[in-house]
Design an enzyme around this catalytic site. Structure first.
Site, PDB file in Angstrom:
ATOM      1  N   HIS A   1      31.288 -10.368  25.216  1.00 45.53           N
ATOM      2  CA  HIS A   1      30.041 -10.147  25.974  1.00 45.53           C
ATOM      3  C   HIS A   1      29.754  -8.661  26.099  1.00 45.53           C
ATOM      4  O   HIS A   1      28.632  -8.194  25.853  1.00 45.53           O
ATOM      5  CB  HIS A   1      30.180 -10.790  27.355  1.00 45.53           C
ATOM      6  CG  HIS A   1      29.158 -10.363  28.364  1.00 45.53           C
ATOM      7  ND1 HIS A   1      29.267  -9.165  29.057  1.00 45.53           N
ATOM      8  CD2 HIS A   1      28.035 -10.959  28.822  1.00 45.53           C
ATOM      9  CE1 HIS A   1      28.245  -9.054  29.887  1.00 45.53           C
ATOM     10  NE2 HIS A   1      27.474 -10.118  29.768  1.00 45.53           N
ATOM     11  N   ASN A   2      30.768  -7.887  26.461  1.00 43.54           N
ATOM     12  CA  ASN A   2      30.559  -6.452  26.635  1.00 43.54           C
ATOM     13  C   ASN A   2      30.314  -5.745  25.311  1.00 43.54           C
ATOM     14  O   ASN A   2      29.570  -4.775  25.243  1.00 43.54           O
ATOM     15  CB  ASN A   2      31.757  -5.827  27.357  1.00 43.54           C
ATOM     16  CG  ASN A   2      31.691  -6.070  28.850  1.00 43.54           C
ATOM     17  OD1 ASN A   2      31.095  -7.029  29.312  1.00 43.54           O
ATOM     18  ND2 ASN A   2      32.328  -5.210  29.618  1.00 43.54           N
TER      19      ASN A   2
ATOM     20  N   GLU B   1      26.778  -6.271  24.623  1.00 44.72           N
ATOM     21  CA  GLU B   1      26.053  -5.381  25.547  1.00 44.72           C
ATOM     22  C   GLU B   1      25.972  -3.956  24.991  1.00 44.72           C
ATOM     23  O   GLU B   1      24.918  -3.299  25.074  1.00 44.72           O
ATOM     24  CB  GLU B   1      26.768  -5.411  26.898  1.00 44.72           C
ATOM     25  CG  GLU B   1      26.252  -4.501  27.971  1.00 44.72           C
ATOM     26  CD  GLU B   1      27.211  -4.507  29.146  1.00 44.72           C
ATOM     27  OE1 GLU B   1      27.877  -3.484  29.387  1.00 44.72           O
ATOM     28  OE2 GLU B   1      27.303  -5.558  29.822  1.00 44.72           O
ATOM     29  N   TYR B   2      27.063  -3.472  24.412  1.00 53.09           N
ATOM     30  CA  TYR B   2      27.067  -2.137  23.797  1.00 53.09           C
ATOM     31  C   TYR B   2      25.951  -2.039  22.762  1.00 53.09           C
ATOM     32  O   TYR B   2      25.187  -1.071  22.723  1.00 53.09           O
ATOM     33  CB  TYR B   2      28.399  -1.882  23.085  1.00 53.09           C
ATOM     34  CG  TYR B   2      29.511  -1.303  23.917  1.00 53.09           C
ATOM     35  CD1 TYR B   2      30.235  -0.209  23.468  1.00 53.09           C
ATOM     36  CD2 TYR B   2      29.883  -1.864  25.130  1.00 53.09           C
ATOM     37  CE1 TYR B   2      31.292   0.317  24.191  1.00 53.09           C
ATOM     38  CE2 TYR B   2      30.930  -1.358  25.869  1.00 53.09           C
ATOM     39  CZ  TYR B   2      31.633  -0.266  25.394  1.00 53.09           C
ATOM     40  OH  TYR B   2      32.674   0.239  26.131  1.00 53.09           O
TER      41      TYR B   2
ATOM     42  N   MET C   1      32.662  -4.064  43.001  1.00 48.57           N
ATOM     43  CA  MET C   1      32.612  -5.479  42.622  1.00 48.57           C
ATOM     44  C   MET C   1      33.323  -6.337  43.656  1.00 48.57           C
ATOM     45  O   MET C   1      32.758  -7.301  44.175  1.00 48.57           O
ATOM     46  CB  MET C   1      33.252  -5.680  41.250  1.00 48.57           C
ATOM     47  CG  MET C   1      32.403  -5.251  40.079  1.00 48.57           C
ATOM     48  SD  MET C   1      31.177  -6.472  39.576  1.00 48.57           S
ATOM     49  CE  MET C   1      32.212  -7.650  38.684  1.00 48.57           C
ATOM     50  N   GLY C   2      34.558  -5.988  43.984  1.00 49.84           N
ATOM     51  CA  GLY C   2      35.356  -6.816  44.873  1.00 49.84           C
ATOM     52  C   GLY C   2      34.749  -6.971  46.254  1.00 49.84           C
ATOM     53  O   GLY C   2      34.778  -8.058  46.837  1.00 49.84           O
TER      54      GLY C   2
ATOM     55  N   ASP D   1      42.799  -3.675  50.309  1.00 54.71           N
ATOM     56  CA  ASP D   1      42.409  -2.529  49.501  1.00 54.71           C
ATOM     57  C   ASP D   1      43.247  -1.336  49.934  1.00 54.71           C
ATOM     58  O   ASP D   1      43.689  -1.266  51.090  1.00 54.71           O
ATOM     59  CB  ASP D   1      40.917  -2.226  49.679  1.00 54.71           C
ATOM     60  CG  ASP D   1      40.382  -1.262  48.632  1.00 54.71           C
ATOM     61  OD1 ASP D   1      39.889  -1.738  47.595  1.00 54.71           O
ATOM     62  OD2 ASP D   1      40.463  -0.033  48.850  1.00 54.71           O
ATOM     63  N   ARG D   2      43.457  -0.401  49.013  1.00 53.70           N
ATOM     64  CA  ARG D   2      44.206   0.804  49.380  1.00 53.70           C
ATOM     65  C   ARG D   2      43.486   1.603  50.448  1.00 53.70           C
ATOM     66  O   ARG D   2      44.111   2.361  51.190  1.00 53.70           O
ATOM     67  CB  ARG D   2      44.445   1.666  48.143  1.00 53.70           C
ATOM     68  CG  ARG D   2      45.426   1.084  47.146  1.00 53.70           C
ATOM     69  CD  ARG D   2      45.671   2.033  45.989  1.00 53.70           C
ATOM     70  NE  ARG D   2      44.429   2.364  45.291  1.00 53.70           N
ATOM     71  CZ  ARG D   2      44.335   3.255  44.312  1.00 53.70           C
ATOM     72  NH1 ARG D   2      45.429   3.899  43.923  1.00 53.70           N
ATOM     73  NH2 ARG D   2      43.176   3.489  43.723  1.00 53.70           N
TER      74      ARG D   2
ATOM     75  N   LYS E   1      34.649 -12.369  27.855  1.00 53.94           N
ATOM     76  CA  LYS E   1      33.990 -11.256  28.545  1.00 53.94           C
ATOM     77  C   LYS E   1      34.021  -9.995  27.680  1.00 53.94           C
ATOM     78  O   LYS E   1      33.065  -9.201  27.679  1.00 53.94           O
ATOM     79  CB  LYS E   1      34.694 -10.990  29.883  1.00 53.94           C
ATOM     80  CG  LYS E   1      34.210  -9.767  30.660  1.00 53.94           C
ATOM     81  CD  LYS E   1      32.733  -9.833  30.991  1.00 53.94           C
ATOM     82  CE  LYS E   1      32.316  -8.852  32.080  1.00 53.94           C
ATOM     83  NZ  LYS E   1      32.805  -7.512  32.002  1.00 53.94           N
TER      84      LYS E   1
ATOM     85  N   SER F   1      30.943 -10.974  35.154  1.00 48.68           N
ATOM     86  CA  SER F   1      29.824 -10.108  34.841  1.00 48.68           C
ATOM     87  C   SER F   1      28.771 -10.240  35.932  1.00 48.68           C
ATOM     88  O   SER F   1      28.503 -11.336  36.415  1.00 48.68           O
ATOM     89  CB  SER F   1      29.216 -10.476  33.481  1.00 48.68           C
ATOM     90  OG  SER F   1      28.142  -9.618  33.159  1.00 48.68           O
TER      91      SER F   1
END
Length: 293
Positions: free
Chosen positions: A167-168, A171-172, A11-12, A30-31, A164, A112
């Site tokens: 929303h999820n 979605e489930y 995503m990022g 980022d790591r 959100k 999302s």
């Protein structure tokens, strides 16, 4: 506008690209040093002009808390932290209070769009004080889909992640309905082309949706989902939705049943969960388990 972005995974990384395409400067950490522009959070903060905006895209819970704790010691009054991960809304309230004690603003952003967001944009549900939202608005505008919809200032701190989460939860239940219908169609002898039945629903029916389109994509890749094990994880937000329903005495029978169906999938090789796993992989790139057959 400058933005510090922490977490450059599926995503990022795509969000960094979409924000950059809109003409903003993104400095990412980022790591994984192969993805990162800087060596650490101190270098990230030092590379940004004040007042700074730092967007956090790391797993909810401990990882997010650790990043916010470190940022609290590095940022200055007037800076803003945005949590764009899938944090629980109660954590947002805690983080906002901790940062406010240092004069640092906080915005929670439910995001999302999954692996498709780079192309089509990300639906954004944000919570926080209007003055903080206004500062980050150019980034929200860069991330959202084209047109009038896809972004909402849902309310005060925590409202973005709460929206959100719901929303999820929806979605489930939607995925569960498609999965149950698919299994029933596969079970009867009279229906000889289940994939094309699903495809026929994509136009003109009341159940057409992007999830249905993704189901057809999955069936095109593996017509009977024979390559998948009937096992589906839950991200945590489904559980939180059910818990919030209990706390507020709101009946959620469909969403609750869909969550419990995922739990059941960890005991049996469920045909329905093959479809759920396939859909999660299609929209979010979530890992799937191969069939042992």
């Amino acid at each position: 506008m400058q933005l510090g972005l922490i977490g450059l995974g599926k995503m990022g990384g795509n969000m960094r690209e979409r924000i950059s395409r809109a003409g903003h400067t993104v400095i990412g950490y980022d790591r994984d040093p192969g993805l990162s522009d800087v060596a650490g959070l101190a270098e990230l903060v030092g590379a940004l002009d004040g007042p700074r905006v730092v967007w956090v895209m790391v797993p909810a819970g401990g990882p997010t808390q650790a990043v916010i704790d470190e940022l609290a010691g590095l940022l200055s009054p007037g800076d803003i932290v945005v949590d764009g991960g899938n944090s629980r809304w109660t954590d947002d309230e805690k983080h906002a209070e901790e940062l406010a004690a240092r004069g640092i603003g906080f915005v929670d952003a439910g995001v999302s769009g999954g692996v498709w967001g780079l192309r089509y944009g990300y639906a954004l549900m944000v919570g926080g004080d209007p003055e903080h939202i206004a500062v980050v608005k150019p980034v929200f505008d860069a991330l959202k889909p084209e047109g009038d919809f896809g972004y909402v200032h849902a309310g005060k701190v925590g409202a973005g992640h709460f929206a959100k989460m719901v929303h999820n939860g929806i979605e489930y239940a939607m995925m569960q309905a498609y999965a149950e219908g698919w299994e029933l169609l596969e079970a009867v002898d009279s229906v000889t082309d289940v994939r094309e039945v699903f495809r026929s629903w994509q136009e003109g029916t009341v159940i057409r949706s992007w999830l249905l389109d993704l189901a057809v994509n999955a069936l095109d890749d593996d017509e009977h989902l024979e390559k998948l094990r009937g096992y589906a994880e839950d991200s945590g937000e489904g559980r939180w939705t059910v818990e919030a329903a209990i706390d507020n005495a709101v009946p959620l029978p469909a969403i609750t049943a869909s969550l419990f169906a995922r739990f059941a999938s960890r005991q049996d090789d469920s045909p329905q969960m093959k479809m759920i796993a396939a859909l999660r992989n299609q929209f979010g790139g979530h890992a799937v388990e191969a069939s042992e057959g």
